[in-house]
Design an enzyme around this catalytic site. Sequence first.
Site, short mmCIF file in Angstrom:
data_model
loop_
_atom_site.label_atom_id
_atom_site.label_comp_id
_atom_site.label_asym_id
_atom_site.label_seq_id
_atom_site.Cartn_x
_atom_site.Cartn_y
_atom_site.Cartn_z
N LEU A 102 0.86 -1.18 0.00
CA LEU A 102 0.00 0.00 0.00
C LEU A 102 0.89 1.22 0.00
O LEU A 102 1.97 1.21 0.60
CB LEU A 102 -0.89 0.04 1.26
CG LEU A 102 -2.08 -0.91 1.36
CD1 LEU A 102 -2.81 -0.68 2.68
CD2 LEU A 102 -3.04 -0.77 0.19
N ASP A 103 0.44 2.30 -0.64
CA ASP A 103 1.17 3.56 -0.58
C ASP A 103 1.37 3.98 0.87
O ASP A 103 0.54 3.69 1.74
CB ASP A 103 0.38 4.69 -1.27
CG ASP A 103 0.26 4.50 -2.77
OD1 ASP A 103 0.94 3.62 -3.31
OD2 ASP A 103 -0.53 5.25 -3.38
N ARG A 104 2.42 4.72 1.09
CA ARG A 104 2.71 5.22 2.44
C ARG A 104 1.53 5.99 3.02
O ARG A 104 1.20 5.85 4.20
CB ARG A 104 3.95 6.12 2.37
CG ARG A 104 4.39 6.70 3.71
CD ARG A 104 5.64 7.53 3.51
NE ARG A 104 6.19 8.01 4.78
CZ ARG A 104 7.32 8.69 4.89
NH1 ARG A 104 8.02 8.98 3.81
NH2 ARG A 104 7.74 9.08 6.08
#
Length: 233
Positions: A63-65
């Site tokens: 997942l994106d940060r």
Amino acid sequence: MSDTFTPETLRARILHEDSDLFVIDKPAGLAVHKAGRITDHLDLYLPFLAGEDGVPPRLAHRLDRDTAGCLVLGRSPWALKRLGDMFAAGHVEKTYWAVSDGVPEEPTGTIAHPLLKLVIPGAWNIVTHPDGQPAVTDYRVLGTGGGRAWLELKPRTGRTHQIRVHCAAIDCPLVGEPYYGPERRPPGNLHLLARSVAFTLSFDRPPVVAVAPPPSHMQDALAACGWPGDDLQ
């Protein structure tokens, strides 16, 4: 390592647990692994979830940060391989919630813009481009308010920053968007939630369904668009 997690606070974020895997509720702002100048990341804390053999689970996807919500961790080499194959083949149903600045012209639709990664010294960016990789996102407007929309999004493909770039491409950048909106905003306030995952690991395993509650920084914006706020955990 920061004080982001203790064994107790990480276990409190478990949404699903069985002998093969965990699904945890990843907080926004925490990267999943080390990259560049990032020193605080989820990999540091996975030993807190180690089994009796002392082996920690490993990331089955990313997942994106700045994205919160459902993150799947495999607990064995077999589970990791199986999960990796299922994510790659699109056999994991992923549903996202987001709040956008702007309301789509149609209440439901499909965004199908190929995405290309542009790399420059010290940085990179994702753009829509005919030479990019195919990327498809289905969306549905769940509510609106104040020029914003509460969106349900189901990506058919898993490109980097896909939902964020696709929403910006239809003039509905996500609230708190630091890169793809009309202005650069400080990271850490992106209104994007990996709301749920659903899959069956194999015929002899029961179905897995996990749902993540909206994080605190999204709740006011969701409520202004009609979210009733009745699913907090």
